[in-house]
Design an enzyme around this catalytic site. Sequence first.
Site, short mmCIF file in Angstrom:
data_model
loop_
_atom_site.label_atom_id
_atom_site.label_comp_id
_atom_site.label_asym_id
_atom_site.label_seq_id
_atom_site.Cartn_x
_atom_site.Cartn_y
_atom_site.Cartn_z
N LYS A 31 0.81 -1.23 0.00
CA LYS A 31 0.00 0.00 0.00
C LYS A 31 0.84 1.28 0.00
O LYS A 31 0.30 2.37 -0.13
CB LYS A 31 -0.86 0.06 1.26
CG LYS A 31 -1.88 -1.00 1.36
CD LYS A 31 -2.58 -0.88 2.70
CE LYS A 31 -3.13 -2.17 3.21
NZ LYS A 31 -2.26 -3.23 3.64
N VAL B 34 -6.87 -2.49 -0.70
CA VAL B 34 -8.06 -2.30 0.13
C VAL B 34 -8.92 -3.56 0.04
O VAL B 34 -9.33 -3.95 -1.04
CB VAL B 34 -8.89 -1.09 -0.36
CG1 VAL B 34 -10.08 -0.86 0.57
CG2 VAL B 34 -8.03 0.16 -0.45
N LYS C 120 -5.88 2.97 3.72
CA LYS C 120 -6.92 2.40 2.84
C LYS C 120 -7.98 3.43 2.48
O LYS C 120 -8.36 3.55 1.31
CB LYS C 120 -7.56 1.18 3.51
CG LYS C 120 -6.64 -0.02 3.54
CD LYS C 120 -7.25 -1.15 4.35
CE LYS C 120 -6.32 -2.36 4.32
NZ LYS C 120 -6.68 -3.34 5.37
N ASP D 199 -2.95 1.60 9.02
CA ASP D 199 -3.30 0.77 7.88
C ASP D 199 -4.67 1.18 7.32
O ASP D 199 -4.86 1.29 6.11
CB ASP D 199 -3.31 -0.69 8.35
CG ASP D 199 -3.42 -1.64 7.19
OD1 ASP D 199 -2.55 -1.57 6.30
OD2 ASP D 199 -4.39 -2.40 7.15
N GLU E 31 -0.33 -6.99 9.90
CA GLU E 31 0.96 -6.69 9.28
C GLU E 31 2.02 -7.29 10.20
O GLU E 31 1.75 -7.54 11.38
CB GLU E 31 1.17 -5.15 9.23
CG GLU E 31 0.18 -4.39 8.38
CD GLU E 31 0.44 -4.51 6.88
OE1 GLU E 31 1.60 -4.48 6.48
OE2 GLU E 31 -0.55 -4.65 6.13
N LEU F 51 -11.26 -8.51 -2.38
CA LEU F 51 -12.60 -7.97 -2.70
C LEU F 51 -12.48 -6.93 -3.82
O LEU F 51 -11.57 -6.11 -3.80
CB LEU F 51 -13.22 -7.30 -1.47
CG LEU F 51 -13.55 -8.22 -0.30
CD1 LEU F 51 -14.09 -7.38 0.86
CD2 LEU F 51 -14.55 -9.28 -0.69
#
Length: 815
Positions: A579, A609, A682, A678, A667, A613
Site C-alpha cells: 500500500k 483495500v 486504505k 493501515d 501486518e 474484494l
Amino acid sequence: MKVLKFGGSSVANAENIEKVKNIVANASKGEKAIVVVSAFGGVTDLLVKASLLAAAQDEAYKNVLQEIEEKHISTAQALIEINNQSKVISNVKRELNVLETLLEGAFLIGETTPKLLDKIVGFGEQLSSFIINEYFLKEGLDSVHKDSKTLIKTNDNFGKAAVDYKTTNELCENYFGTVSYQVIVAPGFVASSAKGDSTTLGRGGSDYTAAIYAAAINAKTLEIWTDVSGMYTANPKLVKQAFAIPHISYEEAMELSHFGAKVLYPPTIQPVLSKGISIHIKNTFAPEEEGTLITKNTNGKERAVRGISHVESISLISLEGSGMVGIPGISKRFFEVLSQAKVSVVFITQASSEHSICIGVASEDAEKAKSALEMAFEYEMTLKKINPVVVENNLAIVALVGDNMKSHQGLSGRMFSALGKNNVNIRAIAQGASERNISAVINKNDVKKALNTLHEQFFEDNVKQLNLFVMGVGNVGEKFLAQIEKQRKFLKKQLKLNIRVVALSNSRKMVFNDNGLDLKNWKEQLENGEETGLDKFFSKVKELNLRNSIFVDNTANEAVSNTYASYLNDSISVVTCNKIAASSPYKNYVHLKELSRKYNAPFLFETNVGAGLPIIDTLKNLIASGDKITKIQAVLSGSLNFVFNNFNDSTNFDEVVKQAQEEGYTEPDPKIDLSGIDVMRKILILARESGNELDIEQIENDSFLPQESLDTDNVEDFYKTLVKHKEHFDGIYKAAADKDCRLKYVAQFENGKAKVGLQHIPKDHPFYNLEGSDNIVLFFTERYVKQPLIIKGAGAGADVTASGIFADIIRIGNF
Ligand code: ADP
Ligand code: ASP
Ligand code: MG
C-alpha cells in the site's frame, strides 16, 4: 526431371550427408534428379575469413585454412571406404593446394580483389559437390559430377553476378537434355563469366543455382532441403511459437525472403515463377513433415497476414530542407546518386509535403550513401536549402506480409497498437502500393520483442503471453505462485492467457528464466539463484525486454515501492498488494498514475483495500460510468475486525492481538493495524480513487490506543503496553456492551474529509454482524442514494490477497 538443393547444414557432416543420400535415392527412383549442394556448413564463412586475414597479411589465415582442410578430409574419410579413399583424398588435397596458393597470393600482395575472392569462396561448393558425388557412387547411385561453372554464365559483377539466361539456358538444355545419368551432382553458388573467370551468385546463392537449373529444364518441381520444416510465420530461432506455412504464393515468399526470411535466397523465385514451377521447402532432418509449398495462387481463404519477417542492421538516411519543396527532380537525383554508389535501398518514405525523403539501407552501406549524397547535394547544402544528411544507426525493419492484406481493414492499426503497447518505438513506416507488405523501422534491440508481439497478435489465436517478474515470496507470494501453477492450463484454454513467471526474488536471491520458471520447484531454483538487488532486478527485467511484462510486488517494503516509476517508465505494468505507493504523498501517487497512462502500462493495486474484494475496481467502474461518490463508510481492517470480534469480557486484549498476528491477519508489526495507520492508508486510497486530492496527514485519527502504546518502537514493547493497560481496553469493551453495541473500527469519507476510529455499532447497522476478518464497504453515490452499494467479504489473509493480485493480472491480460 526434378531439382533438389541441399543447404549448408544439410551437408555439414558425414551423418547428415547420409540423410541426403537417402532422400536423393528415393527421389531419383522414377526420374532423373539434379542435386545442387552448398558448401559444408560454415565453410563459406571460413573461406571469407581466411581471405580477409590473408589480405590483411595476418598469418592466422593458415589456421583457418587448416580448419577447412580438416573438415573436408575427415568428412571424406568418414564417407568413403578405406580402399577407395586414396583417389578421393588426393583429389581433395589437390584442390586444397590450389586454394592455398591463392590465399598465399592474397597474403603476399596484401589484398583480395572481388575477382580473387570469388575464386576463393567458390572452393566450398567445389569440394562439397565432388565429395558428395563420390559418396553417392560408392553407395551405388547412378551419379555424375557436373561443375556449375560450365553451365551458368554471368556478367563479371563479382560477389553477386547477374545471370546471362540466354547462354545459360542453352548450355543447360544441351547438357541435361542428353545426360544419361540418373543423378547429377552440381555445386551451388558458383558460375563463370563470359571470359571464363569464376563468379558467385551472392551469399545464400545455392538456392538460386537450383532455381536456374529448374527453369532451364522445365523441371516439375524445385525442392529446397534445409534445416527447418519450411518457410515459417516468423524466424523460428527468434519466435518459438512460429510454425511452417503450408502453402504460400510466389509473391508472398518473395516479400518474406526479401525482408529477411533467410530460408530462401530472394532471387530464387524469379526464374521459376515465370515457368510456374512450384518450390517445395523441406527439412532434411524431418523429411516426413509437409514443408512449405510455393506456387502461383494459394486458395485465398487463409489469414490475411501470412508471415512476419525482419531485417537487422538497417540505417535510416534522411534528406530534409526547405529547398526540396516543389522542386522537380530532387527524388530522381537522390535515387540516381545512390544507385551509382551501388547502395541498395530497402525502404522508402516521403512525407507528402516533399519536405523530406527518408530511406532505409543496410548499415554497412550507410557511410557510403551519406558521402555520395553529400557530394551530390553539396551546392544546395552550402546555400542551406538542404540540411546535412542525417544517418541513424542500430535500427531494424519488421514487416507483415500477405497477399490478402489489402482486403482487410485495420491491420496496420493492429500492428502499430500492439507494438506501441509494448513500448516498441516506431521510427518510420512504409506500406507498398501492392499492400502485400507493411513495414516498420524500429530499434534493433526491440526486434525479438516486436516479432513475438506481432506473432501473438496475428497468429496465435489470440493467446496472449504475460511475463511476470515477482518480488516477494512470503505468505502472499507463495500462495500466489501456487494459484498460478494451478490455473495456468485453464487460463490458457479459457481466457487465452499464457501466464509465465520469468523471475522471482526474495530479499536475498533472485532467479530469472526467460522461458518461464518451472513453478513446481521454484524454492529450490530461487535458493540456487544469484544475489538480488532492486536495481539489479530492474536492469535484468529491462534487458530481457519481453512483451506484456508485469512487475508484481508482494512485499510491504517501501524501497520496493520506490522502484515502480522505473518499471512504468519502461511500459512495464505494476501490480502490487503493497500500500505504500498508493498512500504515499499525493504528488507521487499522481506521478505514478501519469506514468501509467503515458506509457500504457497499467498500475493496479486492488489488494490495497479489502484484499481480494473487488473494491477499487467497482469504484473505478462507478466513476467511469459517470457516477459520483458522496460518502464512503467502511470497515477496512480485517485485523482490527478480528481483534474486536474476539475481544470480550472473557479474553485479554493482548492475547487476542497475538492470536490475530499468529493467524496472519496483521501486518508483521501489529501496531500498524492497531494504531489505525493501515486503515488510514486504505481510506486515503479510496478517497483518491474517487477523484479527491488528499494526504495522510489530513485524515483524522481518533486512536483507541493509550499514548504509551503509540510511543513504542518495537513489537515486544508494544505488547508489554497492551498488557499494562488491560483496564483501558476492558473499559472500551464495557462501554460498548453496556449500550448493546459492538466495537468496529470504522473509516469514513464525506465532503472531502476522511476520518478513522473505533465506533459503537448498534444492532440494526450493516456493520453489526461483520464476522471474523471480514471487510465491508458502503458506497453512497448520486445513483446509490438511500441504499448504498455494499461490498462485503473476507478482507485479509494470504489466499484472498493472492487471488486479488491474480485478478489484477488477468485485468491486464484483457487490457
Ligand atoms: P541453408 O543452409 O539450408 O540454405 P539457411 O541457413 O540459408 O539454410 O536458411 C535456413 C534458416 O533460415 C533457418 O535455420 C532459420 O534460422 C532461418 N529463417 C529466417 N526466417 C525464417 C522463416 N521465416 N522461416 C524459416 N526459416 C527462417
Ligand atoms: N555457401 C554459400 C553461402 O554460404 C551459398 C549457399 O550456401 O547458399 O552463402
Ligand atoms: Mg540458404
